[in-house]
Design an enzyme around this catalytic site. Structure first.
Site, PDB file in Angstrom:
ATOM      1  N   GLY A 164      49.209-104.508  -4.036  1.00  0.00           N
ATOM      2  CA  GLY A 164      47.984-105.354  -4.611  1.00  0.00           C
ATOM      3  C   GLY A 164      47.414-106.348  -3.935  1.00  0.00           C
TER       4      GLY A 164
ATOM      5  CG  ASP B 280      47.930-107.615  -7.405  1.00  0.00           C
ATOM      6  OD1 ASP B 280      48.412-108.385  -8.072  1.00  0.00           O
ATOM      7  OD2 ASP B 280      47.704-106.582  -7.497  1.00  0.00           O
TER       8      ASP B 280
ATOM      9  CG  ASP C 238      48.656-109.051 -17.601  1.00  0.00           C
ATOM     10  OD1 ASP C 238      48.314-109.691 -18.398  1.00  0.00           O
ATOM     11  OD2 ASP C 238      48.957-107.902 -17.544  1.00  0.00           O
TER      12      ASP C 238
ATOM     13  CG  PHE D  81      44.078-101.884 -15.735  1.00  0.00           C
ATOM     14  CD1 PHE D  81      45.454-102.596 -15.983  1.00  0.00           C
ATOM     15  CD2 PHE D  81      43.635-101.144 -14.866  1.00  0.00           C
ATOM     16  CE1 PHE D  81      46.235-102.018 -14.742  1.00  0.00           C
ATOM     17  CE2 PHE D  81      44.478-100.728 -13.785  1.00  0.00           C
ATOM     18  CZ  PHE D  81      45.597-101.085 -13.733  1.00  0.00           C
ATOM     19  CB  VAL D  82      40.190-105.771 -13.088  1.00  0.00           C
ATOM     20  CG1 VAL D  82      39.649-106.506 -14.274  1.00  0.00           C
ATOM     21  CG2 VAL D  82      41.494-106.711 -12.801  1.00  0.00           C
TER      22      VAL D  82
ATOM     23  CG  ASP E 133      47.111 -99.239  -7.942  1.00  0.00           C
ATOM     24  OD1 ASP E 133      47.488-100.689  -8.350  1.00  0.00           O
ATOM     25  OD2 ASP E 133      47.746 -98.423  -8.294  1.00  0.00           O
TER      26      ASP E 133
ATOM     27  NE  ARG F 104      46.950 -99.697  -3.747  1.00  0.00           N
ATOM     28  CZ  ARG F 104      47.692-100.319  -4.644  1.00  0.00           C
ATOM     29  NH1 ARG F 104      47.255-101.612  -5.114  1.00  0.00           N
ATOM     30  NH2 ARG F 104      49.060 -99.806  -5.258  1.00  0.00           N
TER      31      ARG F 104
HETATM   32  P1  5GP Z   1      52.902-109.156 -14.664  1.00  0.00           P
HETATM   33  O1  5GP Z   1      54.224-108.997 -14.200  1.00  0.00           O
HETATM   34  O2  5GP Z   1      52.232-110.749 -14.514  1.00  0.00           O
HETATM   35  O3  5GP Z   1      52.554-108.569 -15.669  1.00  0.00           O
HETATM   36  O4  5GP Z   1      51.799-108.434 -13.765  1.00  0.00           O
HETATM   37  C1  5GP Z   1      51.596-108.622 -12.273  1.00  0.00           C
HETATM   38  C2  5GP Z   1      51.480-107.174 -11.716  1.00  0.00           C
HETATM   39  O5  5GP Z   1      50.767-106.338 -12.462  1.00  0.00           O
HETATM   40  C3  5GP Z   1      50.301-107.536 -10.565  1.00  0.00           C
HETATM   41  O6  5GP Z   1      50.962-107.828  -9.482  1.00  0.00           O
HETATM   42  C4  5GP Z   1      49.625-106.094 -10.718  1.00  0.00           C
HETATM   43  O7  5GP Z   1      50.338-105.236  -9.573  1.00  0.00           O
HETATM   44  C5  5GP Z   1      49.900-105.490 -11.886  1.00  0.00           C
HETATM   45  N1  5GP Z   1      48.540-105.803 -12.701  1.00  0.00           N
HETATM   46  C6  5GP Z   1      48.602-106.627 -13.998  1.00  0.00           C
HETATM   47  N2  5GP Z   1      47.142-106.668 -14.227  1.00  0.00           N
HETATM   48  C7  5GP Z   1      46.559-105.716 -13.594  1.00  0.00           C
HETATM   49  C8  5GP Z   1      45.203-104.988 -13.681  1.00  0.00           C
HETATM   50  O8  5GP Z   1      44.363-105.485 -14.537  1.00  0.00           O
HETATM   51  N3  5GP Z   1      44.961-104.206 -12.688  1.00  0.00           N
HETATM   52  C9  5GP Z   1      45.667-103.697 -11.909  1.00  0.00           C
HETATM   53  N4  5GP Z   1      45.427-103.081 -11.106  1.00  0.00           N
HETATM   54  N5  5GP Z   1      47.062-103.863 -11.839  1.00  0.00           N
HETATM   55  C10 5GP Z   1      47.576-105.404 -12.812  1.00  0.00           C
HETATM   56 MG    MG Z   2      51.505-106.326  -7.952  1.00  0.00          MG
END
Ligand code: 5GP
Ligand code: MG
Length: 182
Positions: A43, A99, A102, A151-152, A158, A164
């Protein structure tokens, strides 16, 4: 792809302006240091490519693969990390680039993993921050934009490995998520 977009969250001009601002901060913080960027695949690739071309001095670069989402838009919670570093990290000033943060689980695990290699310093930089679902007490050192709960996709992010290459960050139509388009 355009027909699948419900709304643009961060447009091309906003991204371009923000990256110039971020690059100035990073140039100031990392000049005269042996700077090593570790990009979280896949990402962060578009963000990384645009950002490093704004840096006027040499940057060392490697990647780490972290996945938690699989094929859905809901985080599975567990994070799988795969890396095979080709460059030395010990004693280097490492900046992890991702990227979006979350829940924070990915960045937490990636940082813990890299820490084992004894970098001189370890910081993180994300394009997007979604603070509403954080599960780990973690705050990126550099962050470009805050986003809401939707979700973006785009600019590297992606949905089922599509979108992407959109040059902006956007939310897809509801129908898209239902029928897995395009
Ligand atoms: P976390 O572990 O912080 O929950 O999530 C991090 C990873 O989840 C990011 O690197 C990304 O790959 C994916 N992710 C989280 N939110 C989104 C979103 O809104 N869109 C996309 N495409 N990927 C997300
Ligand atoms: Mg990621």
């Amino acid at each position: 792809m355009e027909k699948d977009i419900a709304r643009v969250v961060v447009d091309e001009k906003q991204i371009k302006d923000k990256l110039i601002e971020l690059s100035k901060t990073l140039i100031n913080d990392y000049q005269n240091k042996e700077w090593t960027i570790i990009a979280v695949l896949n990402g962060s690739l578009v963000f990384l490519a645009d950002l490093i071309r704004l840096i006027p001095f040499s940057v060392r670069l490697d990647t780490i693969d972290a996945s938690s989402y699989g094929d859905s838009t809901i985080s599975k919670g567990e994070v799988n990390i795969i890396h095979n570093f080709k460059i030395d990290i010990e004693g280097k000033h490492v900046l992890v680039i991702d990227d979006i943060i979350d829940t924070g689980n990915t960045l937490k695990k990636v940082l813990a993993d890299i820490k084992k290699y004894s970098p001189a310093s370890l910081k993180s930089c994300v394009l997007l921050n979604r603070s509403g679902r954080r599960q780990s007490k973690i705050k990126p050192d550099y962050c470009c934009f805050n986003v809401g709960d939707d979700f973006v996709v785009g600019y590297g992010l992606d949905y089922n490995n599509k979108y992407r290459n959109l040059p902006y960050v956007a939310v897809l139509n509801d129908e898209c998520y239902r029928r897995n388009c395009p």
